[in-house]
Enzyme design. Structure first.
Site, PDB file in Angstrom:
ATOM      1  N   ARG A 248       0.841  -1.193   0.000  1.00 62.86           N
ATOM      2  CA  ARG A 248       0.000   0.000   0.000  1.00 62.86           C
ATOM      3  C   ARG A 248       0.879   1.247   0.000  1.00 62.86           C
ATOM      4  O   ARG A 248       2.090   1.165   0.121  1.00 62.86           O
ATOM      5  CB  ARG A 248      -0.947   0.005   1.192  1.00 62.86           C
TER       6      ARG A 248
ATOM      7  N   CYS B 275       3.431   8.705  -5.350  1.00 66.00           N
ATOM      8  CA  CYS B 275       4.201   9.914  -5.052  1.00 66.00           C
ATOM      9  C   CYS B 275       3.237  11.090  -4.946  1.00 66.00           C
ATOM     10  O   CYS B 275       2.430  11.328  -5.853  1.00 66.00           O
ATOM     11  CB  CYS B 275       5.221  10.159  -6.157  1.00 66.00           C
TER      12      CYS B 275
ATOM     13  N   GLU C 116      -3.742   7.278   6.689  1.00 70.68           N
ATOM     14  CA  GLU C 116      -2.409   7.359   7.286  1.00 70.68           C
ATOM     15  C   GLU C 116      -1.369   7.894   6.307  1.00 70.68           C
ATOM     16  O   GLU C 116      -0.405   7.212   5.941  1.00 70.68           O
ATOM     17  CB  GLU C 116      -1.975   5.990   7.822  1.00 70.68           C
TER      18      GLU C 116
ATOM     19  N   GLU D 160      -8.668   4.508  14.912  1.00 69.60           N
ATOM     20  CA  GLU D 160      -8.326   3.094  15.073  1.00 69.60           C
ATOM     21  C   GLU D 160      -7.791   2.890  16.490  1.00 69.60           C
ATOM     22  O   GLU D 160      -6.730   3.410  16.837  1.00 69.60           O
ATOM     23  CB  GLU D 160      -7.268   2.654  14.054  1.00 69.60           C
TER      24      GLU D 160
ATOM     25  N   TRP E 238       2.691  -5.479  13.678  1.00 72.02           N
ATOM     26  CA  TRP E 238       3.741  -4.745  12.977  1.00 72.02           C
ATOM     27  C   TRP E 238       4.937  -4.358  13.835  1.00 72.02           C
ATOM     28  O   TRP E 238       5.935  -3.875  13.312  1.00 72.02           O
ATOM     29  CB  TRP E 238       3.157  -3.477  12.343  1.00 72.02           C
TER      30      TRP E 238
ATOM     31  N   GLU F 125      -2.194  -8.490   7.241  1.00 66.11           N
ATOM     32  CA  GLU F 125      -2.648  -8.172   8.593  1.00 66.11           C
ATOM     33  C   GLU F 125      -3.386  -9.327   9.271  1.00 66.11           C
ATOM     34  O   GLU F 125      -4.139  -9.110  10.223  1.00 66.11           O
ATOM     35  CB  GLU F 125      -3.524  -6.915   8.567  1.00 66.11           C
ATOM     36  N   GLN F 126      -3.140 -10.547   8.845  1.00 63.03           N
ATOM     37  CA  GLN F 126      -3.862 -11.680   9.430  1.00 63.03           C
ATOM     38  C   GLN F 126      -3.510 -11.909  10.892  1.00 63.03           C
ATOM     39  O   GLN F 126      -4.276 -12.537  11.630  1.00 63.03           O
ATOM     40  CB  GLN F 126      -3.606 -12.954   8.628  1.00 63.03           C
ATOM     41  N   MET F 127      -2.374 -11.382  11.373  1.00 62.76           N
ATOM     42  CA  MET F 127      -1.998 -11.524  12.780  1.00 62.76           C
ATOM     43  C   MET F 127      -2.450 -10.336  13.633  1.00 62.76           C
ATOM     44  O   MET F 127      -2.131 -10.269  14.819  1.00 62.76           O
ATOM     45  CB  MET F 127      -0.483 -11.704  12.906  1.00 62.76           C
TER      46      MET F 127
END
Length: 655
Positions: free
Chosen positions: A103, A107, A142, A314, A322, A362-364
């Site tokens: 992601r 620029c 973000e 969030e 992460w 992001e499965q964890m």
């Protein structure tokens, strides 16, 4: 005080959407953010739009009375777009083009990407801008995450030259400001100036600072394109962006001038482990709770934008994916973090995410539910907060409450960049110095406004500048005209706008206020502690030390060699070194008493905030403690005894 959640209907079977929406409503959730990563589904091929799935998702949420924050999907341009327009990709400092597959692969300076972004945002706003369920918009997601503010593409180079010409007007003005006579760096025209990357050794610091400012301005300009479209096609709905913790690569104050609401993504455990510069002992101490002041610092920072309107977009609901290591929160922390945010003035606390996804990057990362749709611990606690808010609303008015501190702490993104470009010691970091002072203030039971350096200081009794190398004429004038006690930390006023040493020396524009001159500085290696004696106390100074001449100031603390460590000139104090936590507490407690305030040291891990007529106490510690307000008050939630990770809400009736 409302709850929200981030939801990705496109990642789940359609036949569970209605049940999800019903359960959200029953949990007490009122807001749902969707859409911010779904461009490839909205526009599967160029100019072929498919809104059917999004129409259905919005209608499903609307049927349960939920309010939608619709995210523009520009953080993730689809593969067809990248293949057709590879020039939209950013270029890293290593000269490599950043590719597709995760992601934020664009620029900010690309004119093609701005045009394509404007097109998809226009199409979204045209379709959903007046939908009764769409109650707000989030631009992108973000900005700058994954080190994507600085790009060295051909488009960025071209735009940088235009930006410089606009800033300086004449190339000789640039040569003078940057000191290009040094190392024969002189330019004959703006078209000769390249981005400051790829040099044999360190690039000119003023060049680097201007490139950082330029890159920040590009983020602001890119966001403004989207905001203007949304305001035109979806009037009356707030426009929001979600910032991050300890992230300083662009000026959030500047961007927030175009927003209605500032929000941020709160991951206290991840930030404690990965971003705050804590030592290993501190990381272990707060391993499963996060440091008590990591959320509070950012709550107060973002409350200082958008006229005090801010959300948590969030909120961490469980272990993240992460950080280098990702401990799970202790039971009770999701509830505590939520109440802490409300205590600092959050309008909405939105959890990330509704359900843990089974696949991809992001499965964890935990959600309020496990992948099997069973409520996880975060969901249990969110449900509890929803019930508590409902019960509390019956007993007192929750809407419109405001935080009104008497203490201000100044943080400046420009000063942060100055410190990054010329740290002089690798562990010097402006925002970390600000956080240390902030934490000391919170430990003394003060509510704090974290403000930009050009903010009005009227009404504050104590103003703290923990580390602000760049001091503008506006700030110097505001400090001079203020009646507040002032505490200035190391390197205050030490640089000009172009990152040079001021005339005659530091603290530059603060010299009259502080009554001193800095004649020498040194950075101290890890483990080196310089002791300073101060009125029966010993201050431990680390990381930095300065040698100063007195020009009217008198000494309040002295190093072992007899040189000043802390000075005072009228109502202003100056620290000639970086104190540890106990040192900051000693200095700020002394200044607060001089300001007519009443510091009340709190138990370790206890934090108290006052919002309107409410006092909210949060105990991060693993042992219980006692606290209740001074004066007449009644407990609305909990009481004087706070269990580990406990919360109490008090109605203040008199002081």
């Amino acid at each position: 005080m409302e709850l929200g959640v981030c939801y990705y209907p496109e990642q789940w079977p359609v036949d569970v959407w209605a049940d999800d929406a019903r359960r959200m409503r029953e949990m007490g959730i009122r807001w749902v953010r969707i859409g911010e990563f779904a461009w490839s589904l909205m526009e599967p091929t160029p100019e072929h739009l498919d809104w059917a799935w999004l129409d259905r998702a919005i209608e499903t949420l609307h049927a349960e009375g939920l309010k939608v924050v619709l995210g523009t999907p520009t953080a993730t341009p689809p593969k067809w777009l990248v293949d057709a327009h590879p020039e939209v990709l950013a270029v890293g400092a290593d000269g490599r083009t950043r590719g597709f597959g995760s992601r934020r692969h664009y620029c900010f300076s690309s004119p093609v990407y701005r045009e394509l972004s404007a097109r998809i945002v226009t199409q979204m706003a045209t379709r959903y801008g007046h939908h009764p369920a769409v109650a707000g918009w989030q631009t992108d997601n973000e900005y700058g995450c994954h080190d994507t503010v600085l790009s060295y593409s051909a488009a960025a180079c071209s735009e940088f030259r235009v930006w410089l010409a606009r800033q300086y007007g004449d190339i000789e003005a640039l040569n003078d400001a940057w000191g290009t006579v040094f190392w024969s760096q002189r330019y004959n025209g703006f078209d000769e100036v390249d981005p400051p990357v790829g040099a044999v050794t360190e690039a000119n610091p003023a060049h680097r600072l201007d490139y950082q400012r330029f890159s920040s301005d590009q983020v602001v300009a890119y966001n403004r394109v989207q905001v203007d479209i949304l305001r035109d096609l979806s009037p009356g709905r707030p426009v929001i962006h979600n910032y991050m913790g300890f992230f300083t690569e662009f000026d959030h104050h500047a961007l927030s001038k175009d927003l209605d609401i500032a929000s941020w993504d709160s991951y206290p455990i991840g930030f404690t482990q990965d971003r705050a510069g804590f030592d290993e002992a501190t990381k272990r101490r707060w391993m499963r709770t996060g440091h008590p002041d990591v959320p509070g610092f950012h709550h107060d920072l973002y409350r200082g934008m958008c006229h005090g309107r801010w959300w948590v977009m969030e909120q961490q609901p469980g272990p993240v994916n992460w950080a280098p290591w990702n401990p799970a929160p202790e039971d009770g922390m999701v509830r505590l973090w939520t109440w802490q945010a409300f205590a600092h003035g959050a309008e909405v606390v939105s959890y990330f995410r509704w359900r843990q996804v089974r696949y991809a990057q992001e499965q964890m990362h935990a959600g309020l539910h496990r992948p099997d749709r069973v409520l996880d611990q975060g969901g249990v606690e969110a449900t509890q907060v929803g019930a508590e808010l409902k019960a509390l609303a019956v007993r007192t008015e929750l809407a419109g409450l405001r935080v009104a501190p008497r203490v201000a702490l100044l943080f400046d993104y420009d000063s942060q960049w100055m410190g990054q470009i010329q740290p002089q010691g690798v562990d010097y970091n402006v925002i970390e110095e600000c956080f240390r002072a902030y934490s000391a203030l919170r430990g003394l039971d003060f509510d704090v406004d974290v403000l930009p350096s050009d903010a009005s200081l009227v009404g504050y009794a104590l103003v703290v500048l923990p580390s602000l190398p760049g001091v503008s004429e506006t700030l110097a004038a505001n400090l001079a005209s203020s009646d507040a006690q002032v505490v200035v930390g190391v390197r205050g006023g030490s640089k000009t706008h172009h990152l040079s040493i001021p005339e005659p020396l530091a603290p530059g524009r603060l010299a009259d206020l502080l009554g001193l001159r800095v004649t020498r500085v040194e950075s101290l290696p890890p483990g080196v502690v310089e002791a300073a004696e101060a009125d029966g106390a010993t201050l431990s100074m680390q990381r930095w030390r300065e040698r100063i001449e007195l020009h009217g100031a008198h000494v309040e603390a002295t190093y072992g060699d007899g040189r000043p460590a802390l000075t005072r000139h009228g109502r202003a104090r100056y620290l000639a070194g970086c104190p540890d936590a106990a040192g900051w507490t000693w200095v700020l407690e002394r200044a607060a008493r001089d300001a007519g305030l009443s510091p009340q040291p709190l138990a370790e891990g206890l934090r108290v905030s006052r919002i309107g007529t409410l006092a909210i106490a949060c105990n991060f510690a693993d042992i219980g403690c006692e606290w209740q307000p001074v004066g007449t008050a009644r407990a609305l939630l909990g009481g004087a005894r706070l269990d580990p990770r406990g919360v109490a809400v008090w109605q203040l009736e008199s002081a």
